[in-house]
Design an enzyme around this catalytic site. Structure first.
Site, mmCIF file in Angstrom:
data_model
loop_
_atom_site.group_PDB
_atom_site.id
_atom_site.type_symbol
_atom_site.label_atom_id
_atom_site.label_comp_id
_atom_site.label_asym_id
_atom_site.label_seq_id
_atom_site.Cartn_x
_atom_site.Cartn_y
_atom_site.Cartn_z
ATOM 1 N N LYS A 239 -10.220 12.009 6.902
ATOM 2 C CA LYS A 239 -9.739 13.084 6.045
ATOM 3 C C LYS A 239 -10.466 14.385 6.384
ATOM 4 C CE LYS A 239 -9.013 10.190 1.888
ATOM 5 N NZ LYS A 239 -7.601 10.447 1.612
ATOM 6 N N ARG B 199 -3.481 0.126 -0.334
ATOM 7 C CA ARG B 199 -2.438 -0.899 -0.441
ATOM 8 C C ARG B 199 -2.825 -2.168 0.305
ATOM 9 N NH1 ARG B 199 1.760 3.213 2.048
ATOM 10 N NH2 ARG B 199 0.255 4.525 0.959
#
Length: 498
Positions: free
Chosen positions: A273, A347
């Site tokens: 990020k 996830r």
């Protein structure tokens, strides 16, 4: 790594668990934050709720002196406006709190919290009923939450004004909701230095000890031995051992399983990020914080159910063992997953935990996660999107959310989008290309692992971007009070919904 051998049980020998230069106390002390209502005494002061439309009549009904004082001080009854009333002896005689108009009340939340933040340190009792469009329970919850302050690292104070519980509300229920919300907020607010996977495990164990629940944890390389490959893979690059935390409470009633994303910090992995996007990643364990807050509400109020809480706790770090874009990973369910973005790691850890949860087919399975930016684009920070295939459950939750003052919004498990998560080279794609419907494709990915269980998923933000009445800037519970209100009905109909 001998210093950690007491915690590893042989399953995490290669992890140092993020040994720090300064010893930090285990995260337990903040679990005791339990906001309470005040006891009525002779010193309790009346709090008058005044609406704009009936301002003149309400002031006249109090006394000419109050009306003169309020007019002279410019009190208009605007939403959240507070005016303290002087007593004849120089002390306080009470206070006025403006309720504004019905339109203003629709645009704002937690009127009593707005008042609590401005009132002096004293005990107050409502002098009359609230306007009909406000829920007394919700407003009292807001007052208690105005007292919250995160003060672990610097002096911070919440509202000092106390409230005597109005007649007719369930005091224990409202206090349990407030305590659960305090727990959620503090867990999220604690920075990753002090809220790694081991610290999150300690918080679960402290909560379990408070309520007589049982906790077991699968740690480090034992995750591979017990077939949780995705949880292990996401967390293996960190020196803090990944783990699956499993808490159980209750032996009778319907079976409810809550699964919360416990990514204690998310660098994005090799898909690193940018700095601005990493700034709030301490809150990437907000799903676990929310399910723990909800679990406290359920246990503290003695709900008749069999509760299970599963938290895959990891840190998504960058080092030699980090998983890579293009990798194809196995899962507990047997489905293979192509990794197209290591920053879509939540996830993955949820997939293994959901598979485990589904193996005993609970009456209701709920996952909560700070999962996708797409959900924020769709509904913003204030709404908690949820997914379910059961129309009756969606209606029950929506109605409960309105009554609880905890807004949620349904997004669809849109079956035609299933093809978007099927890359061909593996069974599933963790980050489909194209950028469309990101919240929906993530939810569809998770649904593949929920099996035949009756399943509901929340994609929350878990953060208040600015200080607002009853919501200090920082960590936030979302959807938990809506679920707390809805669960008795949802679980009562569990057999029919199956």
């Amino acid at each position: 790594m001998e210093w950690l051998s007491w915690a590893c049980g042989g399953g995490c020998d290669r992890y140092s668990d993020g040994k720090r230069s300064i010893d930090h106390a285990p995260f337990t002390e903040d679990l005791s934050m339990q906001p309470h209502f005040a006891v009525s005494t002779d010193a309790t002061l009346p709090l008058h709720i005044v609406e704009e439309a009936t301002l003149r009549d309400q002031l006249a009904a109090l006394s000419p002196a109050v009306a003169t004082w309020a007019t002279g001080m410019g009190f208009t009854g605007a939403w959240g406006q507070v005016l303290v009333l002087p007593g004849a002896d120089g002390g306080l005689a009470g206070a006025l709190l403006g309720a504004g108009s019905a339109a203003a009340r629709r645009r704002n939340r937690f009127l009593l919290a707005a008042g609590a933040a401005k009132l002096p340190e004293a005990s107050f009792a409502l002098a009359a009923d609230l306007p009909a469009d406000l829920s007394t329970e919700v407003e009292c919850f807001g007052w208690l939450m105005a007292q919250y302050a995160f003060d672990r690292y610097a002096t911070a104070k919440g509202a000092k004004a106390q409230l005597v519980a109005p007649e007719g509300i369930d005091v224990a229920r409202v206090e349990a909701m407030a305590a659960g919300e305090c727990l959620t907020r503090t867990l999220i607010n604690t920075p990753a230095e002090d809220m790694g996977p081991a610290d999150l495990q300690a918080a679960v164990e402290a909560l379990a000890a408070q309520h007589g629940a049982e906790v077991s944890t699968i740690l480090g390389d034992d995750l591979l031995a017990q077939n949780f490959p995705l949880i292990h893979t996401v967390g293996r690059a960190s020196d803090r051992a990944p783990r699956l935390i499993d808490m159980r409470w209750g032996h009778e009633g319907p079976r409810l399983t809550l699964v919360g994303k416990g990514v204690c910090f998310d660098t994005g992995g090799l898909n690193l990020k940018p700095g601005a996007s990493m700034a709030l990643m301490k809150k990437d364990m907000g799903g676990s914080a929310n399910v723990l807050g909800l679990a406290h509400m359920l246990m503290a109020t003695g709900q008749n159910l069999q509760l299970r809480v599963l938290i895959p706790a990891v840190e998504n770090a960058v080092s030699g063992p980090a998983f890579r874009p293009g990798d194809i990973l196995p899962s507990r369910k047997g489905l293979t997953v192509e990794i197209n973005n290591t920053d879509a790691e939540g996830r993955l850890v949820l997939a293994d935990a959901l598979t485990l949860a589904a193996e005993e087919t609970p009456d209701l399975l709920i996952s909560m996660a700070t999962l996708t930016g797409a959900a924020r684009v769709a509904v913003g920070a204030d709404l908690a999107p949820f997914f379910t295939d059961h129309e009756a459950d969606a209606l029950t939750l929506a109605d409960s959310a309105l009554r609880a003052g905890d807004p949620v919004w349904r997004l669809p498990f849109h079956d035609p989008y299933e093809a978007m998560i099927e890359p061909g080279i593996a069974d599933l794609d963790n980050a489909p290309a194209g950028g469309f419907a990101g919240a929906i494709t993530a939810a569809l990915f998770l649904r593949r692992f929920a099996g035949a269980a009756r399943y509901m998923h929340f994609d929350i933000f878990g953060w208040s971007q600015s200080a607002q009445p009853g919501r200090s800037k920082g960590g936030l519970g979302q959807g938990t009070r809506a679920l707390f209100a809805a669960l008795p009905e949802l679980l009562a109909t569990s057999g029919a919904a199956k």
